[in-house]
Motif scaffolding. Structure first.
Motif, PDB file in Angstrom:
ATOM      1  N   PRO A  22       0.845  -1.206   0.000  1.00  0.00           N
ATOM      2  CA  PRO A  22       0.000   0.000   0.000  1.00  0.00           C
ATOM      3  C   PRO A  22       0.881   1.258   0.000  1.00  0.00           C
ATOM      4  N   THR A  23       0.553   2.119  -0.924  1.00  0.00           N
ATOM      5  CA  THR A  23       1.328   3.347  -1.018  1.00  0.00           C
ATOM      6  C   THR A  23       0.807   4.352  -0.006  1.00  0.00           C
ATOM      7  N   SER A  24       1.686   5.042   0.581  1.00  0.00           N
ATOM      8  CA  SER A  24       1.322   6.025   1.588  1.00  0.00           C
ATOM      9  C   SER A  24       1.275   7.402   0.931  1.00  0.00           C
ATOM     10  N   ASN A  25       0.167   8.086   1.081  1.00  0.00           N
ATOM     11  CA  ASN A  25       0.020   9.419   0.509  1.00  0.00           C
ATOM     12  C   ASN A  25       0.386  10.513   1.506  1.00  0.00           C
ATOM     13  N   THR A  26       0.827  10.116   2.650  1.00  0.00           N
ATOM     14  CA  THR A  26       1.194  11.132   3.633  1.00  0.00           C
ATOM     15  C   THR A  26       2.641  11.523   3.427  1.00  0.00           C
ATOM     16  N   PHE A  27       2.861  12.800   3.508  1.00  0.00           N
ATOM     17  CA  PHE A  27       4.205  13.329   3.361  1.00  0.00           C
ATOM     18  C   PHE A  27       4.586  14.004   4.666  1.00  0.00           C
ATOM     19  N   ALA A  28       5.820  14.259   4.785  1.00  0.00           N
ATOM     20  CA  ALA A  28       6.274  14.974   5.972  1.00  0.00           C
ATOM     21  C   ALA A  28       5.727  16.392   5.901  1.00  0.00           C
ATOM     22  N   GLN A  29       4.896  16.722   6.848  1.00  0.00           N
ATOM     23  CA  GLN A  29       4.259  18.036   6.838  1.00  0.00           C
ATOM     24  C   GLN A  29       4.919  18.936   7.864  1.00  0.00           C
ATOM     25  N   THR A  30       5.161  20.140   7.432  1.00  0.00           N
ATOM     26  CA  THR A  30       5.687  21.119   8.368  1.00  0.00           C
ATOM     27  C   THR A  30       4.548  22.040   8.744  1.00  0.00           C
ATOM     28  N   THR A  31       4.365  22.228  10.007  1.00  0.00           N
ATOM     29  CA  THR A  31       3.291  23.080  10.487  1.00  0.00           C
ATOM     30  C   THR A  31       3.827  24.487  10.667  1.00  0.00           C
ATOM     31  N   VAL A  32       3.162  25.412  10.017  1.00  0.00           N
ATOM     32  CA  VAL A  32       3.552  26.809  10.134  1.00  0.00           C
ATOM     33  C   VAL A  32       2.486  27.503  10.956  1.00  0.00           C
ATOM     34  N   ARG A  33       2.884  28.033  12.060  1.00  0.00           N
ATOM     35  CA  ARG A  33       1.935  28.753  12.905  1.00  0.00           C
ATOM     36  C   ARG A  33       2.143  30.244  12.728  1.00  0.00           C
ATOM     37  N   THR A  34       1.082  30.904  12.398  1.00  0.00           N
ATOM     38  CA  THR A  34       1.166  32.355  12.276  1.00  0.00           C
ATOM     39  C   THR A  34       0.480  32.967  13.483  1.00  0.00           C
ATOM     40  N   ARG A  35       1.150  33.886  14.075  1.00  0.00           N
ATOM     41  CA  ARG A  35       0.573  34.581  15.218  1.00  0.00           C
ATOM     42  C   ARG A  35       0.100  35.941  14.749  1.00  0.00           C
ATOM     43  N   TYR A  36      -1.121  36.227  15.066  1.00  0.00           N
ATOM     44  CA  TYR A  36      -1.682  37.505  14.688  1.00  0.00           C
ATOM     45  C   TYR A  36      -1.663  38.417  15.907  1.00  0.00           C
ATOM     46  N   HIS A  37      -0.983  39.529  15.754  1.00  0.00           N
ATOM     47  CA  HIS A  37      -0.917  40.494  16.833  1.00  0.00           C
ATOM     48  C   HIS A  37      -1.900  41.608  16.528  1.00  0.00           C
ATOM     49  N   ARG A  38      -2.763  41.848  17.446  1.00  0.00           N
ATOM     50  CA  ARG A  38      -3.712  42.939  17.263  1.00  0.00           C
ATOM     51  C   ARG A  38      -2.983  44.254  17.471  1.00  0.00           C
ATOM     52  N   HIS A  39      -3.116  45.115  16.488  1.00  0.00           N
ATOM     53  CA  HIS A  39      -2.457  46.414  16.570  1.00  0.00           C
ATOM     54  C   HIS A  39      -3.283  47.303  17.478  1.00  0.00           C
ATOM     55  N   ARG A  40      -2.677  47.767  18.528  1.00  0.00           N
ATOM     56  CA  ARG A  40      -3.380  48.653  19.452  1.00  0.00           C
ATOM     57  C   ARG A  40      -3.267  50.073  18.931  1.00  0.00           C
ATOM     58  N   ARG A  41      -4.405  50.643  18.570  1.00  0.00           N
ATOM     59  CA  ARG A  41      -4.415  51.988  18.024  1.00  0.00           C
ATOM     60  C   ARG A  41      -4.292  53.004  19.138  1.00  0.00           C
ATOM     61  N   THR A  42      -3.599  54.081  18.842  1.00  0.00           N
ATOM     62  CA  THR A  42      -3.436  55.147  19.816  1.00  0.00           C
ATOM     63  C   THR A  42      -4.692  56.015  19.847  1.00  0.00           C
ATOM     64  N   PHE A  43      -4.737  56.911  20.798  1.00  0.00           N
ATOM     65  CA  PHE A  43      -5.877  57.824  20.903  1.00  0.00           C
ATOM     66  C   PHE A  43      -5.985  58.667  19.638  1.00  0.00           C
ATOM     67  N   TRP A  44      -4.854  59.117  19.126  1.00  0.00           N
ATOM     68  CA  TRP A  44      -4.862  59.921  17.902  1.00  0.00           C
ATOM     69  C   TRP A  44      -5.402  59.118  16.727  1.00  0.00           C
ATOM     70  N   GLN A  45      -5.012  57.867  16.613  1.00  0.00           N
ATOM     71  CA  GLN A  45      -5.486  57.055  15.499  1.00  0.00           C
ATOM     72  C   GLN A  45      -6.978  56.778  15.595  1.00  0.00           C
ATOM     73  N   LYS A  46      -7.482  56.633  16.800  1.00  0.00           N
ATOM     74  CA  LYS A  46      -8.912  56.361  16.970  1.00  0.00           C
ATOM     75  C   LYS A  46      -9.768  57.584  16.681  1.00  0.00           C
ATOM     76  N   HIS A  47      -9.301  58.768  17.064  1.00  0.00           N
ATOM     77  CA  HIS A  47     -10.122  59.973  16.995  1.00  0.00           C
ATOM     78  C   HIS A  47      -9.512  61.030  16.083  1.00  0.00           C
ATOM     79  N   ARG A  48      -8.832  60.618  15.066  1.00  0.00           N
ATOM     80  CA  ARG A  48      -8.109  61.556  14.214  1.00  0.00           C
ATOM     81  C   ARG A  48      -9.035  62.565  13.552  1.00  0.00           C
ATOM     82  N   ASP A  49     -10.146  62.095  13.008  1.00  0.00           N
ATOM     83  CA  ASP A  49     -11.057  62.992  12.301  1.00  0.00           C
ATOM     84  C   ASP A  49     -11.647  64.036  13.237  1.00  0.00           C
ATOM     85  N   LYS A  50     -12.105  63.593  14.400  1.00  0.00           N
ATOM     86  CA  LYS A  50     -12.723  64.521  15.354  1.00  0.00           C
ATOM     87  C   LYS A  50     -11.707  65.525  15.890  1.00  0.00           C
TER      88      LYS A  50
END
Length: 101
Positions: A22-50
């Motif tokens: 039986p042939t194996s269809n599984t290959f060596a898999q490398t797991t890539v984990r991406t971490r998402y960092h939430r960008h914390r907006r400053t007061f100026w960025q939040k209220h720039r228009d006002k």
């Protein structure tokens, strides 16, 4: 002759076992984990228009107050608020593309 036949038989048996394995269809898999960092907006960025509209209103009121007293401050604040809103919501480029290195 017996030796040649036995070698031939064993080689067919070995290679036949590899073809029906039986042939194996599984290959060596490398797991890539991406971490998402939430960008914390400053007061100026939040209220720039006002803040932009409020700053132009205060600037217009200050100039109008120096030029014409209370009535001039009222007219200057209206003119400053109008020009600030025009700049903020119509003229200024909204979508700036910043490069991250």
């Amino acid at each position: 002759m017996k030796r040649v036949l036995s070698i031939l038989f064993l080689s067919v048996l070995i290679f036949g076992a590899f073809t029906f394995a039986p042939t194996s269809n599984t290959f060596a898999q490398t797991t890539v984990r991406t971490r998402y960092h939430r960008h914390r907006r400053t007061f100026w960025q939040k209220h720039r228009d006002k803040l932009t509209v409020a700053g132009t209103t205060l600037g217009g009121a200050a100039i109008g107050g120096l030029a014409g007293g209370k009535k001039g401050a009222a007219i200057g604040s209206l003119a400053g608020a109008g020009s600030g809103a025009l700049y903020t919501y119509k003229i200024r480029k909204r979508h700036r593309h910043y490069r991250r290195y």
